[in-house]
Design a protein around this motif. Structure first.
Motif, PDB file in Angstrom:
ATOM      1  N   UNK A   1      -7.021 104.863  25.171  1.00  0.00           N
ATOM      2  CA  UNK A   1      -5.901 105.176  24.522  1.00  0.00           C
ATOM      3  C   UNK A   1      -5.047 104.399  23.862  1.00  0.00           C
ATOM      4  N   UNK A   2      -5.366 102.943  24.097  1.00  0.00           N
ATOM      5  CA  UNK A   2      -4.671 101.874  23.635  1.00  0.00           C
ATOM      6  C   UNK A   2      -5.505 101.664  22.227  1.00  0.00           C
ATOM      7  N   UNK A   3      -5.059 101.577  21.171  1.00  0.00           N
ATOM      8  CA  UNK A   3      -5.513 101.569  19.650  1.00  0.00           C
ATOM      9  C   UNK A   3      -6.286 100.101  19.547  1.00  0.00           C
ATOM     10  N   UNK A   4      -6.114  99.067  20.338  1.00  0.00           N
ATOM     11  CA  UNK A   4      -6.647  97.940  20.156  1.00  0.00           C
ATOM     12  C   UNK A   4      -8.023  97.856  20.551  1.00  0.00           C
ATOM     13  N   UNK A   5      -8.464  98.979  21.355  1.00  0.00           N
ATOM     14  CA  UNK A   5      -9.854  98.905  21.867  1.00  0.00           C
ATOM     15  C   UNK A   5     -10.848  99.886  21.254  1.00  0.00           C
ATOM     16  N   UNK A   6     -12.005  99.494  20.750  1.00  0.00           N
ATOM     17  CA  UNK A   6     -12.713 100.549  20.003  1.00  0.00           C
ATOM     18  C   UNK A   6     -13.404 101.563  20.636  1.00  0.00           C
ATOM     19  N   UNK A   7     -13.771 102.581  20.223  1.00  0.00           N
ATOM     20  CA  UNK A   7     -14.649 103.812  21.165  1.00  0.00           C
ATOM     21  C   UNK A   7     -16.058 103.142  21.675  1.00  0.00           C
ATOM     22  N   UNK A   8     -16.297 103.358  22.980  1.00  0.00           N
ATOM     23  CA  UNK A   8     -17.692 102.921  23.470  1.00  0.00           C
ATOM     24  C   UNK A   8     -18.732 104.235  23.105  1.00  0.00           C
ATOM     25  N   UNK A   9     -19.707 103.751  22.193  1.00  0.00           N
ATOM     26  CA  UNK A   9     -20.310 104.890  21.709  1.00  0.00           C
ATOM     27  C   UNK A   9     -21.561 105.184  22.610  1.00  0.00           C
ATOM     28  N   UNK A  10     -22.257 106.105  22.732  1.00  0.00           N
ATOM     29  CA  UNK A  10     -23.272 106.330  23.671  1.00  0.00           C
ATOM     30  C   UNK A  10     -24.819 106.149  22.665  1.00  0.00           C
ATOM     31  N   UNK A  11     -25.491 105.195  23.309  1.00  0.00           N
ATOM     32  CA  UNK A  11     -26.815 104.822  22.560  1.00  0.00           C
ATOM     33  C   UNK A  11     -27.795 105.508  23.230  1.00  0.00           C
ATOM     34  N   UNK A  12     -28.882 105.700  22.440  1.00  0.00           N
ATOM     35  CA  UNK A  12     -30.365 106.154  23.043  1.00  0.00           C
ATOM     36  C   UNK A  12     -30.877 105.338  24.382  1.00  0.00           C
ATOM     37  N   UNK A  13     -31.025 106.101  25.503  1.00  0.00           N
ATOM     38  CA  UNK A  13     -31.450 105.091  26.540  1.00  0.00           C
ATOM     39  C   UNK A  13     -30.430 104.989  27.739  1.00  0.00           C
ATOM     40  N   UNK A  14     -29.147 105.138  27.072  1.00  0.00           N
ATOM     41  CA  UNK A  14     -27.918 105.204  28.059  1.00  0.00           C
ATOM     42  C   UNK A  14     -28.041 105.875  29.310  1.00  0.00           C
ATOM     43  N   UNK A  15     -27.465 105.640  30.381  1.00  0.00           N
ATOM     44  CA  UNK A  15     -27.592 106.199  31.759  1.00  0.00           C
ATOM     45  C   UNK A  15     -25.893 106.535  31.861  1.00  0.00           C
ATOM     46  N   UNK A  16     -25.333 107.827  31.774  1.00  0.00           N
ATOM     47  CA  UNK A  16     -23.936 107.967  31.956  1.00  0.00           C
ATOM     48  C   UNK A  16     -23.783 108.994  32.996  1.00  0.00           C
ATOM     49  N   UNK A  17     -22.868 108.857  33.834  1.00  0.00           N
ATOM     50  CA  UNK A  17     -22.598 109.683  35.062  1.00  0.00           C
ATOM     51  C   UNK A  17     -21.123 109.888  35.095  1.00  0.00           C
ATOM     52  N   UNK A  18     -20.724 111.228  35.174  1.00  0.00           N
ATOM     53  CA  UNK A  18     -19.145 111.684  35.279  1.00  0.00           C
ATOM     54  C   UNK A  18     -18.999 111.694  36.554  1.00  0.00           C
TER      55      UNK A  18
END
Length: 249
Positions: free
Chosen positions: A224-241
């Motif tokens: 939400x802070x505009x000083x930080x760039x989005x963290x993009x998902x890359x191929x092979x990333x493991x992400x859990x909600x």
């Protein structure tokens, strides 16, 4: 020794085809597991444990557990066995969440059985205030660049009972300022456990072993802070909600 080493040990010289036939898999499946080409064996851990007559705890962690006790002393109900099997297959962080929920529910059950004597000196406002216990993870999630959660331990946090705390499954502390102005460094947020959330909602995520509190975007995690760039998902990333953030304590 990992899972595949234990499977090889349990085969004890038997043809690996006896196992793949039991699992109704192609005969080359075992070779693909050993070479690292496939990790599909993770989907068959319960069936593999049944094939060898061992517990999931032994197969996954190399140690026996309560699962062996009920096999030798059949005193547990079907539901209790099922719960043990599910619990044994969880990672440590999820086991902590399950234990936290169980402790909280037991505490609520104990309180429900205790009759509180009436006291005319206590105001109606104080009598109306109730507290409940929820699981609280001591290691924070990051509102910055990420922190590791795999070794995080939990404790029970007593909070005032309300609609949000009743809905929450656990609480966790924020570290960093990337979610300002909505959330601040040191805030303790309430999280409702769920495997996925909608785009635009704020949740707790584990990305490649690091924990974040972020807004879910299309193919990325957004601050939400505009000083930080989005963290993009890359191929092979493991992400859990890990769940949806529903409020702040």
């Amino acid at each position: 020794m990992d899972i595949l080493d234990r499977i090889t040990l349990l085969l004890n010289g038997r043809d690996q085809k006896t196992l793949t036939d039991y699992l109704k898999l192609n005969s080359v499946a075992f070779s693909e597991w050993k070479s690292g080409k496939s990790k599909s064996y993770r989907k068959y851990l319960i069936e593999i444990a049944e094939f060898f007559g061992v517990s999931l705890d032994y197969l996954v962690y190399g140690k026996e557990s309560a699962a062996v006790v009920y096999a030798e002393n059949d005193t547990l109900s079907g539901e209790e066995r099922e719960l043990l099997e599910y619990y044994s297959g969880l990672r440590d962080i999820y086991k902590g969440m399950v234990l936290g929920e169980a402790k909280a529910l037991c505490e609520l059950e104990k309180r429900a059985k205790v009759k509180v004597p009436s006291n005319p000196d206590i105001s109606s406002q104080n009598r109306a205030k109730k507290t409940i216990f929820i699981d609280y993870f001591s290691l924070p999630v990051s509102a910055g660049t990420g922190v590791y959660l795999d070794s995080s331990e939990s404790e029970m946090l007593e909070v005032e009972e309300n609609d949000l705390t009743r809905e929450a499954n656990y609480a966790v502390r924020i570290s960093g300022n990337s979610m300002e102005p909505k959330f601040h460094d040191g805030d303790i947020v309430l999280v409702e456990s769920m495997p996925e959330i909608l785009i635009g909602e704020i949740g707790v995520f584990i990305l490649n072993g690091e924990g974040f509190i972020k807004k879910l975007g299309k193919g990325c995690l957004i601050s939400l802070n505009p000083d930080y760039d989005p963290i993009k998902f890359e191929d092979g990333d493991e992400i859990w909600c890990k769940g949806r953030v529903i409020g702040v304590i």
